[in-house]
Each structure stands twice: as C-alpha cells, then as structure tokens.
Design a protein around this motif. Structure first.
Motif, mmCIF file in Angstrom:
data_model
loop_
_atom_site.group_PDB
_atom_site.id
_atom_site.type_symbol
_atom_site.label_atom_id
_atom_site.label_comp_id
_atom_site.label_asym_id
_atom_site.label_seq_id
_atom_site.Cartn_x
_atom_site.Cartn_y
_atom_site.Cartn_z
ATOM 1 N N ARG A 106 39.133 56.521 52.610
ATOM 2 C CA ARG A 106 39.092 55.734 53.840
ATOM 3 C C ARG A 106 39.457 54.273 53.556
ATOM 4 O O ARG A 106 40.164 53.633 54.341
ATOM 5 C CB ARG A 106 37.707 55.812 54.484
ATOM 6 N N ALA A 107 38.995 53.725 52.448
ATOM 7 C CA ALA A 107 39.311 52.333 52.116
ATOM 8 C C ALA A 107 40.807 52.149 51.902
ATOM 9 O O ALA A 107 41.398 51.147 52.332
ATOM 10 C CB ALA A 107 38.544 51.904 50.868
ATOM 11 N N GLU A 146 42.447 52.265 55.204
ATOM 12 C CA GLU A 146 42.148 51.041 55.952
ATOM 13 C C GLU A 146 43.069 49.907 55.533
ATOM 14 O O GLU A 146 43.497 49.095 56.366
ATOM 15 C CB GLU A 146 40.688 50.646 55.735
ATOM 16 N N TYR A 149 46.316 50.509 57.258
ATOM 17 C CA TYR A 149 46.163 50.228 58.693
ATOM 18 C C TYR A 149 46.151 48.725 58.938
ATOM 19 O O TYR A 149 46.784 48.224 59.874
ATOM 20 C CB TYR A 149 44.867 50.877 59.179
ATOM 21 N N ALA A 150 45.440 47.982 58.091
ATOM 22 C CA ALA A 150 45.379 46.527 58.252
ATOM 23 C C ALA A 150 46.740 45.871 58.034
ATOM 24 O O ALA A 150 46.998 44.778 58.543
ATOM 25 C CB ALA A 150 44.358 45.949 57.268
ATOM 26 N N ARG A 178 49.463 49.121 65.227
ATOM 27 C CA ARG A 178 48.147 49.769 65.130
ATOM 28 C C ARG A 178 47.820 50.504 66.426
ATOM 29 O O ARG A 178 47.309 51.626 66.409
ATOM 30 C CB ARG A 178 47.062 48.721 64.857
ATOM 31 N N ARG A 236 47.103 54.473 66.828
ATOM 32 C CA ARG A 236 45.829 54.981 67.375
ATOM 33 C C ARG A 236 46.082 55.947 68.526
ATOM 34 O O ARG A 236 45.479 57.025 68.600
ATOM 35 C CB ARG A 236 44.967 53.810 67.873
ATOM 36 N N HIS A 292 41.985 59.097 60.315
ATOM 37 C CA HIS A 292 41.555 57.699 60.206
ATOM 38 C C HIS A 292 41.958 56.917 61.450
ATOM 39 O O HIS A 292 41.172 56.128 61.991
ATOM 40 C CB HIS A 292 42.173 57.051 58.960
ATOM 41 N N GLU A 318 39.659 57.682 64.242
ATOM 42 C CA GLU A 318 38.409 56.944 64.072
ATOM 43 C C GLU A 318 38.553 55.514 64.591
ATOM 44 O O GLU A 318 37.689 55.002 65.300
ATOM 45 C CB GLU A 318 38.016 56.900 62.588
ATOM 46 N N ARG A 319 39.661 54.869 64.219
ATOM 47 C CA ARG A 319 39.871 53.485 64.663
ATOM 48 C C ARG A 319 40.021 53.426 66.177
ATOM 49 O O ARG A 319 39.568 52.469 66.820
ATOM 50 C CB ARG A 319 41.118 52.892 64.004
#
Length: 1015
Positions: free
Chosen positions: A515-516, A519, A522-523, A530, A534, A595, A598-599
C-alpha cells in the motif's frame, strides 16, 4: 554542396544559393525536423514543438501549410525532397553530414579522440569554424530550439576550451592569450579557461597579469555566487605564486591540475544500494540496460547514454537499475552515484538539492556550494564532465527535474527510473517494465519463501502469484509472509488474498508494504489524474474503452480520453488490446485498482461517487438502446425502457455503434460489473435497467446467457431489498425470456406467470408482456389451445393504442399457432397484421421473422415459388442485419423448398452451413431442426443409411428439449427409414405414435398424415 545550417541563423544552402524559407513558422518546422533528424515527427508533436503551449485550433492544418511552404522554398534550389511525408507525420530525409551541427559534433568527437596532437588541434579548429554566429538556431524562440541551442552552445564551449588546452600542450601560449582573454570575458564564471589563461600568461612571463586574472575571478565568484574558486583553479593560483613549473610547465605547459593530495587517494564514490541476492529473471531487460550503459565513452558519442526504465509501483524498476549498476561497475572507475529523487514525505526532490547531493558525493566541499540552480548546474557539469561515472536517478517525477542532473558529455551513463514514461526527455532510450511471466514470478516466490514452502502446493503457489498480479513487490511480500509463518501452508495465504477488500492489508511484511508503494505512485499524479483513476476504479471493470471516463468525470470525450492516456503514461493503466469496434481497451492492474478504490472512498463523498456511476450507467443505457435498435437478434424488442439515458457526443457515438454486436461483445463484462455495483450500492433501478441492457446484449450475441442470468440475479436481490414490486415483475419477465432462449419452456412459463401475478391489473403493459411470454412458451410446447388463449389475452391487454412492437410480437405468435394447426387464412391475417406493425415501427428483424413465417404458410400449402420469394426477402434482411441466427433459420426453411422442387444439391450445401452455425452457437433447437431436414434430404434420395443418424440425433434432441410435436415429426420420418430397411412393425408403431401426438395437440399433420403422407 547541399547543407542545412543550424550553427547560427537557420539556413539551407545549395551551392551558392540560399533557399528563401520565409516566415518564422516554416523555419521552425524545418528546424524541428532537422534537430530530430531521421525521426518521424507526428503532426501533433510538430504542433507542440512549433507552437509550444499556444497552438491555435487550426494548428494541425497549419503544419501541412508550412511544410508545403518549406518544400516550395527548397524546390527553388532543387532539394524539394528534403521533407518527406511518413505517417503519422513527416521526416527530414537527410544524411547527417549535410547538417553543420552534426558535422560539428562528429569533428569534436574525432578531435578529442586524437589525443594531444597537431591533428587534433586542426580538427577542433575546423569544428569551431563551422559556427556562423554567437548562438545556434538564432531567431527561433521555441522550447526545442532553446534546448538544442543550449546543448550545442555547451559543446562549443567544450570545443573551445579543449582547443585552448591543445594550444598550451603544443607550446602555443602566445597565440592562445588573445582568444582566451575574449573567452574569459564572455564566460567569466567558467574556471577552466581562467586557469588556462593564467597558465598562458605565466608561460609568457606575465605573472602579475596571471595573479590579477585570478583575483578578478575570485571576486566575481564571491560577489555573484557566494563561493570561492574550485580546487583546480586554486591549484593553478598556488603554482603561479610558487613558480611551480611542474604544474604550469615551462617551455611546455600542461592543463591545470589539482594540487597533489597527501596521504591515501580518495576512493571513487559508490552509492548504489546493495544488489538483491534473490534477483531473478528479467534477462532481456538486463541485456537492454547493460548494452545501453556499455555505450559510455564511445568515440562517436558527444552525449551520455541515457536509459529510462518506467513502470508501475512495485514492478521492480529500482531493483533492475541497481542490478545493472553492479553488473557494469567495472566500466565506471570514477564512481557509481545514486539519488532517490523523492524526499521522505514523497514530494519530488528539488533539482538544486539533488545537485548538491551529487556534488558532495564527488568530494566538493559543502561550504563552497553555490545556492542557485544555474550555478549548481554549471559546477556539477564541470565536475562530472571528465569522469567515467554511472548515475542512477531513482523515482524521477518529470523531465524538467531531470535535465539539470544530466552530464554534458559521453563519459558518464545515466539510468533513470520513473512511474512516468518521460517521453520528452531528449536523447533517452526507453524501457517499459511490465510484470514478469508466471515462471519468473514463481521462482521469486520460491526463493523468498524458502526451499520447499511453495513446492508443497504448486497450484496454490501459482494462485498466490496470480492474486499478486505477478507484481514483484507483492510476490516478494507474499513470500516473506510465508517465510515468517512456517506453520502456514500456501493455501492459507491464498484464502486471505482472495478477498479483494483485504488483499492490500495482507500484502505487508516487516517494512515492506504494498500500500505504501502504491501510495507513492498515487501521490505522484496530478489532482486531475488522481480523480480520473479513482473514478475508473469505482466499478471493478475488467476492461474498458476510454470514452467511459467522460461520464465518470462529467467532461467531454476528448478530455476524458486524454486523462486515460496520461494514466497509461504513468503506468496505472495498461492497453490490453483493441475491441471489435476498433477502440482500444484499457485495464487497471488489480492491486492498483483496489488502492484507487480505497482512495475514492476516502476522498470523495457518497453523493459524488453515486452521481458518477449514474452518469456512466445512463450513457451505457443510451448506447445499448441504440445498439439494440441497430443490431441483430431483434435485441431492441427485449430492452425495457430505462429510467434515464445520457447521450455521448455524436462523433463518439457513431464510432462505437458502427458495429453494434461488436460493441455489445466489448461492453458485456463491464455492464455486468456495473449491475453488480449498482445492486450492492442502493441503485436498484439502475441495476434493473442495466440488466435489461444485458438482455439485448445476449440477444445480439446469440445464446451467451451467463451475463444475462447473473445480472438478473443481482438486480433481483436489489429490487427485493428495496420492496420494488414493479421492478421485480419486470426482472421476472427477463428471466422468463432467458429460460425461453435456453429452450427451458416450462421454467419460462413459470417466471412469466409470477410476473403476471405481480403486475396485476395496475400495469396492463407489463401484464401483456407476461401473458405474451406465457403464450409463447406454450406455443413452443405445442399446447396450442392454451397458447392461443394466452396470446389473445395479451393482445386485449395491449389494446389498439398499446406498444406496437409488443402487439406485433403477439400477432406473430397467433399467426404461428394458426399455421401449425392448419388454419392458413387466419394465420395469414394475423401475420400480415404483425408485418404491418413491424414495418411501421422500423423493426427490420421483426419484419424478417414475419416474412419467413408467411413463407412457411405458402410452403405448407405447396406454393413453393411464393414461399421461395418471401424466404429470399427475409434472407436479404437478416444478411443486412448481420443476423446469423435469422440467416440460419431462413436458409433451413429455404432448403426444404429446394428439396421439394428437385434441387437437392443446393439444399444440401445450404443445410451444412446451417448445421455449422447451430453447433457453433450451441443452439440445440436449431441443430435438431437442421438435422431433421438433412435426414429428410437423404431419405428423399433413397439413402436410408445416411438418413438414419441425423434423424435419430434430432429425435433425441427434441426429447431432451421436451418438444413432443417436433419429436413426432422426426419419428414420422424415421418410420420411413425403418420401413425401407424392412423394419415394418417398428415403422407402423412409430407412425401410430406420431399420429397420436399430432391429434392430441391439434397439429395440421393430424389430417395430413392420417392417410400416411410425407410431412
């Protein structure tokens, strides 16, 4: 000689004539093509290059105009073929030695390879003589021109300073002083030529001038950059003070060198992370990257080899770059540098900070580092320019952050990793890193989990790899979890990973967390990217076309498609193929999709998510309705009216609906996923409407019932939870239609009967549909009296003003019953009424079906010419609709006419085509019908042996389908086979059995066969 000149104003010369290139735009077009010599430049990229970000709406057309202008200008000097058209754009067809900039670079490389010789000096003088002005590409302000001019300008400075060094090496200090004075004045912050000038002045006895030049330089550096001179220039200054001819030379001067070091020499920096001991596979990719960095120091190069390794989070980009760095370490004696271009908070590392890290790694004193980016870049290039170094730049965010970090010459090599493709990075080679194959992923799992752990349950190990999407980081974490839990069998981890909602939680071990990693990727996206990711992840679509982003994002189609393509460039979305409509299909990797979902749940409100899904569903429903109207199978008659539709723009709509059946095939899985999502999230009416679209889809695609069944099951659960009785009734009619298409007529009747009970008296149209469905099921079962009663009741419920398509279908069914019971006039009357309604409604499929049914009336009465004409009319309609089933059933009926009019060969060929279609589509009714007709054909030819097998198979199929009338007709034919083969008693019993069926159902054969005639 023909020549394109870039080292100054852009010009084209042929002999003594210069081509009049005209305005700045044609000049820019030509320059862009020559700068990218030999590369096909698309029209879209030319627009970007020539107009930067200020392109007018007509820029694409203007490119063609400017290319024509360039060609006309070149034609005046006899070189019109320079600019050639190559889809999707243009290419400059020109040898490199016809471009002064390319010749300059070749001469510079040649001069530097010749060592400290007179020949080298002459070659460098020739290279510098090609320049006709202070800057390359003068007069062009576009970004590409500025970048190329800066690159060539830097090479010019290198050539000039190498030329000065050779002049000193060849004892020509007197002649070097004047050009060095001019060079230092023009570039006062460059330390190398200042040291060369001090050396030349020292050799000619002008020590005080040499010291003054140093003091001026030190003051400038302190005032403008806040730094002191570097170690090389300070060493020259010290040598002048001490008259050290060992450094400065006497009769022969040498290049300025650093002051000698005391003690042990400083080791070359090696900042690469450790290689991964269990690195597996990637043989082709390792070979690609190794071959690229081995190009370092190539005499023909003037720029460093640069490789960009791009791919999604966790795919193994960094591991590959580090592995290659260790494998090729011997090529880089001056060091292997590594910089993670992300700070700890996941924001991109600023170029100035990255440069400071690199300079410190090369031994530059931190206290002497300038603060400005330009000064840091210059200092970095000075230090890296003559070092054989590998530079690994990890996690690059974009091209702009990278350019200051690239070395100026061929002595260094660069490997870059990024989630983006970085296609605008000049001179870079690109590798898109994808997931390894299953064998490599399994090998990684085995190595990490430990010997024997994943061998015990090979199928479970393979499923672990599949659930991890073969993503190396995910596979590594899964293996680490197995290694940490010796008491777990692989099957236990499989069970935990199967739950998509828990999968990311399970993929965590120690400081490894998928997940990290996701992330971070994604960032790295811009906010619009983004949001697009999503929304696209909301519905768990197995694949999709780009247009669906338009309703999800509430934007135009072009903007939505661009958003999807940007996510492709960032490796969040893969292109998985092209569908039957010609559109690209995209897919989000399973773990990235989870992921992103989730966001979406965290960052977007329930209202926004619901609105996005409803917009997409409305667009799907509008397209499905229109595709059903255009497509085969009479799909439009099975499509309940949706609550809301949302049209796309006309251009996109026409493109996706050009092939309706292909569109349904492409979208069926997505529609099913949407039904499930809507049913699970309180959008019961939308789930019901989408389930209706899947009825049309299955009708268009023939006998593909799984999606139809699953969609209705999910939607039914949703409407029942919400207490929507009307919705439940409509879904029951859909299930009744499904069972009818599956030849499960009793189940079909039961579903329609349940629907009729729920419709009651309040919804007469719904009740009419249910009654028509019940009557149709009984009609297929040859329960004609009951069927007729139900169909007439349906017609009464519709009334004269009811749904025209529904009334036409009921009249068709009534005509069918009358025909089967031998009431020709009444059959024709009902069928003629159906034909009129179908034609008024523009329902070509219904028209074709009715023409075929009318032709069957003519055939039953022996009017074969009339029957054949109507069959051919129906065949033309079905062929035009690409309706395979319509064509098959009509050809089967036409084959009987051909058989009865003495054309058995034509009938045989036609029937074999029909049989292939029925078997391919798994249509058991159609297969039985065609087999029976083949048996009749062979029986008529007197070949009872060949007739027996198809008739027996047909009879068995009719029995399985529960259709006694059709079985009786086939048994009657078999009686002819048995009679001809001497089985008289068996034949007599079969005919008696068949006649009993004919009489019991009131079939027309009851009178026709009583005298023993042939069906």
């Amino acid at each position: 000689m023909f020549e394109v000149r870039l080292l100054g104003p852009v010009e084209v010369w042929e002999g003594g004539r210069r081509a009049p290139l005209g305005g700045s735009r044609p000049l820019a077009v030509l320059a862009a093509l020559v700068v990218h010599l030999g590369e096909v430049i698309s029209t879209e990229r030319l627009v970007d290059l020539v107009w930067d970000e200020e392109a007018p709406a007509t820029a694409g057309a203007l490119v063609a105009t400017h290319v024509s202008a360039v060609r006309r200008a070149l034609a005046r000097v006899g070189t019109a073929e320079l600019v050639r058209t190559r889809p999707p754009g243009y290419v400059a067809g020109l040898a490199p030695d016809r471009v002064d900039a390319r010749r300059f670079e070749e001469l510079l490389a040649a001069g530097r390879s010749l060592g400290r010789t007179e020949e080298a000096a002459d070659v460098l003088t020739e290279a510098l003589g090609l320049w006709r002005g202070p800057e390359a590409l003068e007069g062009l302000g576009q970004s590409f021109a500025r970048i190329e001019a800066a690159r060539l300008g830097e090479l010019r400075l290198v050539a000039q300073e190498d030329s000065f060094a050779l002049a000193l090496e060849l004892d020509r200090a007197d002649g070097a002083i004047a050009p060095l004075l001019a060079h230092v004045a023009a570039h006062p912050l460059r330390e190398r030529p200042r040291g060369q000038l001090m050396t030349a002045l020292f050799r000619t006895g002008r020590v005080s001038d040499a010291l003054r030049i140093y003091q001026e330089g030190r003051s400038l550096l302190r005032d403008e950059l806040g730094i002191d001179p570097g170690p090389e220039l300070r060493a020259v200054h010290q040598a002048v003070l001490t008259h050290d001819t060992g450094v400065l030379g006497g009769g022969r001067a040498t290049r300025p060198v650093p002051a000698p070091r005391s003690g042990r020499p400083r080791p070359a920096p090696s900042h690469l992370p450790p290689d991964i001991a269990d690195f597996v596979g990637r043989a082709e990719q390792v070979e690609w990257a190794t071959g690229l960095v081995r190009g370092v120091g190539d005499p023909g190069r003037t720029a460093p080899p640069i490789g960009v390794i791009s791919g999604r989070s966790g795919i193994g980009k960094t591991a590959l770059a580090v592995h290659v760095g260790h494998r090729t370490a011997d090529l880089f004696p001056d060091g292997r540098l590594f910089v993670d271009l992300r700070a700890a908070d996941a924001t991109p590392l600023e170029p100035a900070d990255a440069l400071a890290r690199l300079l410190r790694a090369m031994g530059v004193d931190t206290d002497t580092l300038p603060s400005g980016l330009e000064e840091l870049t210059g200092l970095y290039r000075t230090h890296i320019g003559h070092r054989r170094t590998l530079i690994v730049l990890d996690n690059a965010a974009g091209e702009a952050h990278l350019r200051p970090l690239l070395p100026p010459g061929p002595g260094a090599a660069v490997l870059i990793t990024s989630r983006r493709r970085l296609v605008a990075l000049e001179g870079a080679a690109h590798l898109d890193l994808t997931a390894p194959d299953e064998a490599e992923a399994l090998d990684l799992l085995r190595r990490v989990a430990g010997a024997g752990r994943s061998w015990a349950e090979p199928e479970q190990a393979a499923e672990i790899v599949a659930l991890c999407g073969r993503l190396p980081l995910a596979v590594r974490i899964a293996g680490a979890r197995l290694a940490a839990r010796p008491h777990w069998a692989p099957g236990r981890l499989v069970g935990r990973l199967r739950d998509e909602r828990r999968r990311l939680n399970e993929l965590s071990a120690g400081d490894l967390e998928l997940r990290a990693s996701l992330e971070l990727g994604y960032a790295d996206l811009d906010p619009p990217e983004r949001r697009a990711l999503r929304r696209l992840a909301l519905l768990d679509l197995p694949d999709f076309a780009a247009w669906i982003a338009a309703p999800l994002l509430d934007t135009g189609t072009e903007e939505a498609e661009e958003a999807v393509e940007r996510l492709v460039d960032c490796h969040f979305i893969d292109v998985v193929g092209v569908d039957g409509t010609g559109l690209a299909r995209y897919r989000i990797h399973d773990l990235a999709r989870e992921h992103a979902r989730e966001r979406c749940l965290v960052e977007e409100s329930t209202e926004d998510r619901t609105a996005a899904v409803l917009r997409l569903a409305a667009s799907w429903l509008d397209l499905a309705r229109k595709a059903a109207a255009r497509g085969p199978g009479g799909a439009t008659r099975h499509f309940p009216e949706p609550a809301a539709v949302r049209p796309l723009d006309p251009v996109t709509e026409e493109a996706v609906l050009a092939r309706p059946a292909a569109w349904f095939a492409a979208e069926q899985a997505g529609l099913l996923a949407a039904v499930t999502h809507c049913a699970d999230h309180g959008m019961a009416r939308t789930a019901r409407d989408l389930a209706g679209a899947l009825i049309a889809s299955s009708a268009a695609l023939y006998n593909q019932f799984d999606a139809w069944s699953r969609a209705h099951t999910a939607a039914m659960a949703a409407v029942r939870r919400g207490g929507d009785v009307e919705g439940e009734a409509w879904l029951l009619t859909g299930l009744g239609r499904l069972r009818y298409e599956q030849d499960r007529f009793e189940d079909s009747y039961a579903y329609f009967a349940d629907a009729l009970r729920l419709f009651g008296e309040k919804l007469p149209d719904g009740a009419a549909v249910a009654l028509a469905g019940m009557g149709t099921a009984r009609r297929e079962q040859a329960r004609y009296a009951e069927a007729l009663e139900l169909l007439e009741a349906a017609l009464e419920r519709y009334g004269d003003a009811g749904d025209a398509g529904g009334r036409a279908g009921v009249l068709y069914g009534i005509g069918y019953v009358h025909r089967e019971q031998g009431r020709g006039p009444r059959a024709r009357a009902a069928l003629s009424g159906a034909l009129e309604l179908y034609r008024a409604a523009g329902d070509r499929h219904g028209e074709g079906l009715t023409l075929r049914s009318l032709a069957l009336c003519d055939r039953a009465e022996g009017r074969y010419a009339d029957a054949e004409r109507l069959f051919l009319d129906a065949l033309r309609i079905f062929t035009g609709l690409h309706d395979t089933f319509g064509v098959m059933y009509t050809e089967q009926a036409l084959a009987k006419v051909e058989l009865r009019t003495g054309r058995p060969a034509e009938a045989g060929r036609r029937l074999l085509r029909c049989l292939a279609v029925a078997q391919e589509r798994q249509d058991r009714f159609g297969e039985a019908l065609v087999l029976r007709t083949l048996g009749e054909l062979r029986l008529a030819a007197g070949d009872t042996g060949a007739a027996r097998e198809p008739l027996e198979v047909a009879a068995a199929l009719w029995a399985e389908l529960g259709l006694p009338l059709w079985r009786a007709r086939t048994v009657w034919d078999l009686a002819g086979v048995w009679s001809a083969d001497g089985e008289t008693e068996r034949a007599r019993a079969a005919r008696a059995e068949a006649l009993e069926v004919f009489r019991s159902v009131g079939a027309r054969e009851a009178g026709e066969r009583a005298g023993g005639g042939t069906p």
